[in-house]
Design a protein around this motif. Sequence first.
Motif, mmCIF file in Angstrom:
data_model
loop_
_atom_site.group_PDB
_atom_site.id
_atom_site.type_symbol
_atom_site.label_atom_id
_atom_site.label_comp_id
_atom_site.label_asym_id
_atom_site.label_seq_id
_atom_site.Cartn_x
_atom_site.Cartn_y
_atom_site.Cartn_z
ATOM 1 N N LEU A 1 136.522 66.166 142.269
ATOM 2 C CA LEU A 1 136.239 67.592 142.104
ATOM 3 C C LEU A 1 135.549 67.857 140.766
ATOM 4 O O LEU A 1 134.633 68.682 140.671
ATOM 5 N N TRP A 2 135.976 67.131 139.744
ATOM 6 C CA TRP A 2 135.378 67.286 138.413
ATOM 7 C C TRP A 2 133.898 66.881 138.427
ATOM 8 O O TRP A 2 133.035 67.607 137.931
ATOM 9 N N ASN A 3 133.604 65.715 138.994
ATOM 10 C CA ASN A 3 132.212 65.240 139.040
ATOM 11 C C ASN A 3 131.320 66.185 139.833
ATOM 12 O O ASN A 3 130.132 66.338 139.530
ATOM 13 N N LEU A 4 131.894 66.820 140.851
ATOM 14 C CA LEU A 4 131.135 67.736 141.697
ATOM 15 C C LEU A 4 130.576 68.896 140.888
ATOM 16 O O LEU A 4 129.520 69.432 141.214
ATOM 17 N N SER A 5 131.278 69.292 139.829
ATOM 18 C CA SER A 5 130.891 70.473 139.061
ATOM 19 C C SER A 5 130.514 70.187 137.614
ATOM 20 O O SER A 5 130.160 71.117 136.886
ATOM 21 N N PHE A 6 130.582 68.924 137.175
ATOM 22 C CA PHE A 6 130.400 68.648 135.746
ATOM 23 C C PHE A 6 129.042 69.122 135.235
ATOM 24 O O PHE A 6 128.933 69.631 134.108
ATOM 25 N N GLY A 7 128.004 68.962 136.020
ATOM 26 C CA GLY A 7 126.679 69.409 135.587
ATOM 27 C C GLY A 7 126.635 70.889 135.274
ATOM 28 O O GLY A 7 125.765 71.362 134.520
ATOM 29 N N PHE A 8 127.588 71.652 135.846
ATOM 30 C CA PHE A 8 127.644 73.089 135.595
ATOM 31 C C PHE A 8 127.899 73.379 134.116
ATOM 32 O O PHE A 8 127.497 74.435 133.610
ATOM 33 N N PHE A 9 128.554 72.456 133.422
ATOM 34 C CA PHE A 9 128.792 72.598 131.979
ATOM 35 C C PHE A 9 127.462 72.741 131.242
ATOM 36 O O PHE A 9 127.279 73.647 130.414
ATOM 37 N N GLY A 10 126.517 71.848 131.546
ATOM 38 C CA GLY A 10 125.214 71.916 130.892
ATOM 39 C C GLY A 10 124.412 73.128 131.299
ATOM 40 O O GLY A 10 123.749 73.770 130.468
ATOM 41 N N VAL A 11 124.455 73.471 132.596
ATOM 42 C CA VAL A 11 123.731 74.644 133.076
ATOM 43 C C VAL A 11 124.256 75.899 132.388
ATOM 44 O O VAL A 11 123.494 76.791 132.006
ATOM 45 N N LYS B 1 141.234 75.152 143.604
ATOM 46 C CA LYS B 1 141.263 74.189 142.499
ATOM 47 C C LYS B 1 139.845 73.811 142.082
ATOM 48 O O LYS B 1 139.536 73.715 140.886
ATOM 49 N N ALA B 2 138.976 73.612 143.074
ATOM 50 C CA ALA B 2 137.596 73.225 142.775
ATOM 51 C C ALA B 2 136.873 74.324 142.004
ATOM 52 O O ALA B 2 136.168 74.060 141.017
ATOM 53 N N TYR B 3 137.045 75.577 142.459
ATOM 54 C CA TYR B 3 136.391 76.678 141.752
ATOM 55 C C TYR B 3 137.045 76.925 140.393
ATOM 56 O O TYR B 3 136.388 77.412 139.459
ATOM 57 N N SER B 4 138.325 76.585 140.250
ATOM 58 C CA SER B 4 138.977 76.696 138.945
ATOM 59 C C SER B 4 138.378 75.689 137.964
ATOM 60 O O SER B 4 138.140 76.009 136.793
ATOM 61 N N MET C 1 127.333 75.608 146.214
ATOM 62 C CA MET C 1 127.144 75.124 147.580
ATOM 63 C C MET C 1 127.835 73.781 147.792
ATOM 64 O O MET C 1 128.376 73.527 148.873
ATOM 65 N N LEU C 2 127.808 72.920 146.789
ATOM 66 C CA LEU C 2 128.464 71.618 146.911
ATOM 67 C C LEU C 2 129.960 71.783 147.155
ATOM 68 O O LEU C 2 130.553 71.066 147.971
ATOM 69 N N VAL C 3 130.585 72.734 146.455
ATOM 70 C CA VAL C 3 132.010 72.993 146.682
ATOM 71 C C VAL C 3 132.225 73.523 148.092
ATOM 72 O O VAL C 3 133.130 73.095 148.807
ATOM 73 N N GLY C 4 131.378 74.463 148.524
ATOM 74 C CA GLY C 4 131.499 74.991 149.875
ATOM 75 C C GLY C 4 131.290 73.935 150.940
ATOM 76 O O GLY C 4 131.952 73.945 151.982
ATOM 77 N N ASP C 5 130.387 72.980 150.670
ATOM 78 C CA ASP C 5 130.073 71.922 151.647
ATOM 79 C C ASP C 5 131.194 70.896 151.764
ATOM 80 O O ASP C 5 131.545 70.464 152.867
ATOM 81 N N MET C 6 131.747 70.459 150.628
ATOM 82 C CA MET C 6 132.517 69.221 150.599
ATOM 83 C C MET C 6 134.014 69.378 150.317
ATOM 84 O O MET C 6 134.755 68.403 150.404
ATOM 85 N N VAL C 7 134.462 70.585 149.976
ATOM 86 C CA VAL C 7 135.866 70.779 149.595
ATOM 87 C C VAL C 7 136.590 71.581 150.680
ATOM 88 O O VAL C 7 136.081 72.594 151.160
ATOM 89 N N ASN C 8 137.783 71.122 151.051
ATOM 90 C CA ASN C 8 138.541 71.834 152.080
ATOM 91 C C ASN C 8 139.176 73.103 151.502
ATOM 92 O O ASN C 8 139.232 73.300 150.285
ATOM 93 N N GLU C 9 139.672 73.962 152.391
ATOM 94 C CA GLU C 9 140.211 75.254 151.951
ATOM 95 C C GLU C 9 141.395 75.090 151.015
ATOM 96 O O GLU C 9 141.574 75.862 150.073
ATOM 97 N N GLU C 10 142.206 74.080 151.248
ATOM 98 C CA GLU C 10 143.388 73.870 150.425
ATOM 99 C C GLU C 10 143.017 73.580 148.977
ATOM 100 O O GLU C 10 143.707 73.993 148.048
ATOM 101 N N GLN C 11 141.914 72.865 148.775
ATOM 102 C CA GLN C 11 141.516 72.477 147.421
ATOM 103 C C GLN C 11 140.424 73.377 146.831
ATOM 104 O O GLN C 11 140.043 73.200 145.679
#
Length: 458
Positions: A12-22, A155-158, A142-152
């Motif tokens: 989950l962290w790797n999925l969003s890490f680039g967002f730090f730079g953006v 957490k992913a958006y957090s 979109m990556l979170v919406g594509d690859m992460v289930n509702e339960e997580q």
Amino acid sequence: MKQKPNMSFWGLWNLSFGFFGVQIAYALQSANISRIFATLGADPHSLSFFWVLPPLMGMIVQPLVGKYSDRTWCRWGRRIPYLFLGAAVAVAVMCLLPNAGSLQLDGTTVLWAGMSAVMLFGLVMLMLLDTSINMAMQPFKMLVGDMVNEEQKKKAYSIQSFLCNAGSIVGYIFPFLFTWIGISNTAPEGVVPDSVIYSFYIGAAILILCVIYTTMKVKEWNPQEYNEYNVSAEAAGASGKADEPGMLQLLVKAPSAFWSIGLVQFFCWAAFLFMWTYTNGTVAANAFDTPILNGDLDTKSVAYQEAGNWVGVLYAIQAVGSVIWATVIPNIKSTKLGYSLSLILGGLGFISMAYVTDQYLLFVSFILIGCGWAAILAYPFTLLTNALTGRGHMGTYLGLFNCTICLPQIIAAILGGLILKALPAAANGAANQPMMIFIAGIFMIVGALAVYAIKEKD
């Protein structure tokens, strides 16, 4: 439709890490655009017009990124090619924009509507910067919406929210930090100080490194895997392939949550547009006693540039407040109560900021504003992506939903200068920018009331 597998924390962290730079790039833009254009010579009554471009480009670019990335399948993935292209362009523009005042152009030459060559160059760079940031930002959602289930998903958006705020803190404090280590925070008239220029350079370097990390660590699903996890048999149709309705058709079929959340978004994002436009002038006038020159704040004065640095610190405090409040939000059982309470706290932060004259007491105002910011990062996308589960076209819907972020900013930017002109002058005789912040606070409270119109389930 198969259940998406659980992902590890680091997945989950790797999925969003680039967002730090953006987000560093976005923070530098948010905190410094009014400062840059005021330094280049923009009148306070026209400052809001410069803020039309960022949301306008977002409203155009993000739906297109969503639509075409829904249809993109290549060896590098589905969303990642758009992410990398946007980041690459952003890096180039971040190196050019703050140098607008240093270019060997005839700054007195009127090119269009009284705009100097330097100002026009800065405006074009701003347009390109926001276009590229929007192109780089949207794929993470979109990556979170594509690859992460509702339960997580929460957490992913957090995690994404944490990285967003961490990147914001870094971007916001760069000018203050560079000034502290001795880099010049003043410059000749019409030239952006080195403290701001170097901030954009370092931000650009961090942005591209973070995006490279995400592109190397994340492997998107192929078309067959994606459809197994994201498109129900009913949505896919008898042929087994998802249909391709147009954007208008998708809007017609959008869940009611799309529109009711959009109403809340309207008031919140109009408020934050006013904050980004008028905080510099408000803090400079109220807390730094910036001198008046020709009937308005002297933008080349030491006091004004010190206020500009302090605004970055205040935005960093806002991000810290947002991180802290984001840990409280999950403990509020009622979604609507958590959402509306957060927005009310944010509104009180805006209203207090309009009157506070002590630079350190402003920390309280911005911590409260951070509570509202945490809510508009966490609640809307969680509510919407849950409402979209099983429908397909996640990217297009999220791109269209971005219009509920961009359109209110465009309207606020167009009307901001007109409202400011209609207001009586401040006590020091300058444009009454603090009253614009007060109006932003009222918008947030109206948004809090609109929360109760949201229908979480159709």
